[in-house]
Write a protein that holds these residues in place. Structure first.
Motif, PDB file in Angstrom:
ATOM      1  N   VAL A  67     -47.654  24.319  -6.452  1.00 22.28           N
ATOM      2  CA  VAL A  67     -46.305  24.199  -5.867  1.00 22.28           C
ATOM      3  C   VAL A  67     -45.906  22.736  -5.743  1.00 22.28           C
ATOM      4  O   VAL A  67     -44.788  22.342  -6.112  1.00 22.28           O
ATOM      5  CB  VAL A  67     -46.254  24.897  -4.493  1.00 22.28           C
ATOM      6  CG1 VAL A  67     -44.929  24.591  -3.783  1.00 22.28           C
ATOM      7  CG2 VAL A  67     -46.426  26.400  -4.652  1.00 22.28           C
ATOM      8  N   LEU A  68     -46.821  21.901  -5.219  1.00 16.09           N
ATOM      9  CA  LEU A  68     -46.525  20.479  -5.046  1.00 16.09           C
ATOM     10  C   LEU A  68     -46.315  19.797  -6.395  1.00 16.09           C
ATOM     11  O   LEU A  68     -45.340  19.046  -6.579  1.00 16.09           O
ATOM     12  CB  LEU A  68     -47.669  19.801  -4.295  1.00 16.09           C
ATOM     13  CG  LEU A  68     -47.530  18.285  -4.108  1.00 16.09           C
ATOM     14  CD1 LEU A  68     -46.327  17.965  -3.223  1.00 16.09           C
ATOM     15  CD2 LEU A  68     -48.799  17.689  -3.507  1.00 16.09           C
ATOM     16  N   HIS A  79     -45.521  21.066  -9.370  1.00 13.07           N
ATOM     17  CA  HIS A  79     -44.321  21.531 -10.067  1.00 13.07           C
ATOM     18  C   HIS A  79     -43.057  21.067  -9.357  1.00 13.07           C
ATOM     19  O   HIS A  79     -42.087  20.639 -10.011  1.00 13.07           O
ATOM     20  CB  HIS A  79     -44.340  23.060 -10.165  1.00 13.07           C
ATOM     21  CG  HIS A  79     -43.194  23.617 -10.954  1.00 13.07           C
ATOM     22  ND1 HIS A  79     -42.010  24.034 -10.361  1.00 13.07           N
ATOM     23  CD2 HIS A  79     -43.036  23.807 -12.291  1.00 13.07           C
ATOM     24  CE1 HIS A  79     -41.179  24.463 -11.297  1.00 13.07           C
ATOM     25  NE2 HIS A  79     -41.780  24.341 -12.476  1.00 13.07           N
ATOM     26  N   GLY A  80     -43.064  21.133  -8.023  1.00 12.52           N
ATOM     27  CA  GLY A  80     -41.886  20.700  -7.273  1.00 12.52           C
ATOM     28  C   GLY A  80     -41.584  19.226  -7.459  1.00 12.52           C
ATOM     29  O   GLY A  80     -40.426  18.833  -7.654  1.00 12.52           O
ATOM     30  N   GLN A  82     -40.189  18.724 -11.000  1.00 11.50           N
ATOM     31  CA  GLN A  82     -38.801  19.152 -11.111  1.00 11.50           C
ATOM     32  C   GLN A  82     -37.851  18.189 -10.396  1.00 11.50           C
ATOM     33  O   GLN A  82     -36.696  18.012 -10.810  1.00 11.50           O
ATOM     34  CB  GLN A  82     -38.643  20.557 -10.522  1.00 11.50           C
ATOM     35  CG  GLN A  82     -39.294  21.657 -11.347  1.00 11.50           C
ATOM     36  CD  GLN A  82     -38.636  21.812 -12.716  1.00 11.50           C
ATOM     37  OE1 GLN A  82     -37.432  21.916 -12.827  1.00 11.50           O
ATOM     38  NE2 GLN A  82     -39.458  21.817 -13.771  1.00 11.50           N
ATOM     39  N   ALA A  83     -38.343  17.566  -9.326  1.00 12.62           N
ATOM     40  CA  ALA A  83     -37.515  16.620  -8.582  1.00 12.62           C
ATOM     41  C   ALA A  83     -37.510  15.228  -9.204  1.00 12.62           C
ATOM     42  O   ALA A  83     -36.804  14.336  -8.721  1.00 12.62           O
ATOM     43  CB  ALA A  83     -37.997  16.534  -7.136  1.00 12.62           C
ATOM     44  N   LEU A 104     -36.804  17.330  -0.142  1.00 14.63           N
ATOM     45  CA  LEU A 104     -36.859  18.502  -1.012  1.00 14.63           C
ATOM     46  C   LEU A 104     -36.848  19.808  -0.219  1.00 14.63           C
ATOM     47  O   LEU A 104     -36.474  20.867  -0.739  1.00 14.63           O
ATOM     48  CB  LEU A 104     -38.111  18.453  -1.885  1.00 14.63           C
ATOM     49  CG  LEU A 104     -38.192  17.311  -2.900  1.00 14.63           C
ATOM     50  CD1 LEU A 104     -39.516  17.354  -3.634  1.00 14.63           C
ATOM     51  CD2 LEU A 104     -37.034  17.385  -3.885  1.00 14.63           C
ATOM     52  N   TRP A 105     -37.291  19.746   1.041  1.00 15.16           N
ATOM     53  CA  TRP A 105     -37.387  20.953   1.858  1.00 15.16           C
ATOM     54  C   TRP A 105     -36.133  21.214   2.681  1.00 15.16           C
ATOM     55  O   TRP A 105     -36.050  22.196   3.395  1.00 15.16           O
ATOM     56  CB  TRP A 105     -38.603  20.857   2.790  1.00 15.16           C
ATOM     57  CG  TRP A 105     -39.884  20.845   2.044  1.00 15.16           C
ATOM     58  CD1 TRP A 105     -40.618  19.749   1.678  1.00 15.16           C
ATOM     59  CD2 TRP A 105     -40.583  21.979   1.523  1.00 15.16           C
ATOM     60  NE1 TRP A 105     -41.723  20.125   0.973  1.00 15.16           N
ATOM     61  CE2 TRP A 105     -41.737  21.493   0.875  1.00 15.16           C
ATOM     62  CE3 TRP A 105     -40.364  23.364   1.558  1.00 15.16           C
ATOM     63  CZ2 TRP A 105     -42.649  22.338   0.260  1.00 15.16           C
ATOM     64  CZ3 TRP A 105     -41.267  24.205   0.944  1.00 15.16           C
ATOM     65  CH2 TRP A 105     -42.401  23.690   0.302  1.00 15.16           C
TER      66      TRP A 105
END
Length: 223
Positions: free
Chosen positions: A17-18, A20-21, A24-25, A221-222
């Protein structure tokens, strides 16, 4: 407590998750995301370095032997011939894998100091230093690697605490509170030594500004 497969699987999922996130960012490239995934996963089994004769401790010291060999090769490549260098690197691998592992098992207690947020911080800082100085990574990426290990470490501690609560029997096990703690309350002297070790690492680390920027970007991001 959670078993080895659970720690490994949950940490790998968190790392995915970290990684990929962040990719993407635009915080890192796809290739740079792979070490992030690996380091979160590694951090997810790292607290069990104090568990004697466990799968985790064997795997951890096998993995730690690799940067040990790399560091030895970089430091000694201009001083030894190829044959001698290979012998020394082999000795370093065996020393880290077997001797260091045995000493660590001898002088540590499971669910002790290595199951604490202080240990998570120390491992993160060590990773930052190795990433920048040994593998010549940029400051921001070095801090990313340190955060990844610390995050995996905390995931492990949180899992141990969750498994200390028996929801089916509506009771809390005796192990509750022994993992996700600031430091080892039963061993303040050792905790102080670990804190001093972490503080003494700071002059060898990159500036803190990239870390604050990275954390701010991650928090954004959150939202």
């Amino acid at each position: 407590m959670a078993d080895f497969r659970t720690h490994l699987g949950v940490a790998a999922a968190g790392g995915a998750v970290l990684a990929h996130g962040g990719w993407q960012a635009g915080l890192w490239t796809a290739w740079e995301a792979l070490p992030v995934l690996a380091l979160v996963t590694f951090g997810g089994i790292l607290p069990d370095i104090d568990a004697d004769r466990s799968k985790a401790i064997r795997l951890i010291f096998n993995l730690l032997a690799v940067p040990g060999v790399v560091a030895g090769a970089l430091l000694l490549q201009g001083r030894l011939e190829t044959g001698g260098l290979l012998l020394v690197c082999g000795a370093i691998y065996l020393a880290v894998r077997h001797l260091a592992g045995a000493l660590f098992s001898r002088f540590t207690v499971h669910r002790g100091l290595w199951h604490s947020l202080l240990a998570a911080s120390l491992c993160g800082l060590i990773t930052v230093g190795l990433s920048q100085r040994l593998f010549a990574q940029p400051d921001t990426l070095a801090w990313t690697h340190g955060v990844a290990v610390a995050l995996g470490f905390v995931i492990h501690l949180a899992l141990d605490e969750l498994y200390s609560v028996d929801l089916t029997g509506a009771r809390i096990k005796r192990s509750f509170g022994t993992a996700l703690k600031p430091f080892d309350w039963r061993s303040p002297g050792n905790s102080l030594v670990m804190l001093l070790a972490a503080v003494n690492l700071l002059p060898w680390l990159p500036p803190l500004a990239p870390l604050w920027t990275l954390l701010a970007q991650g928090a954004a991001l959150w939202r």
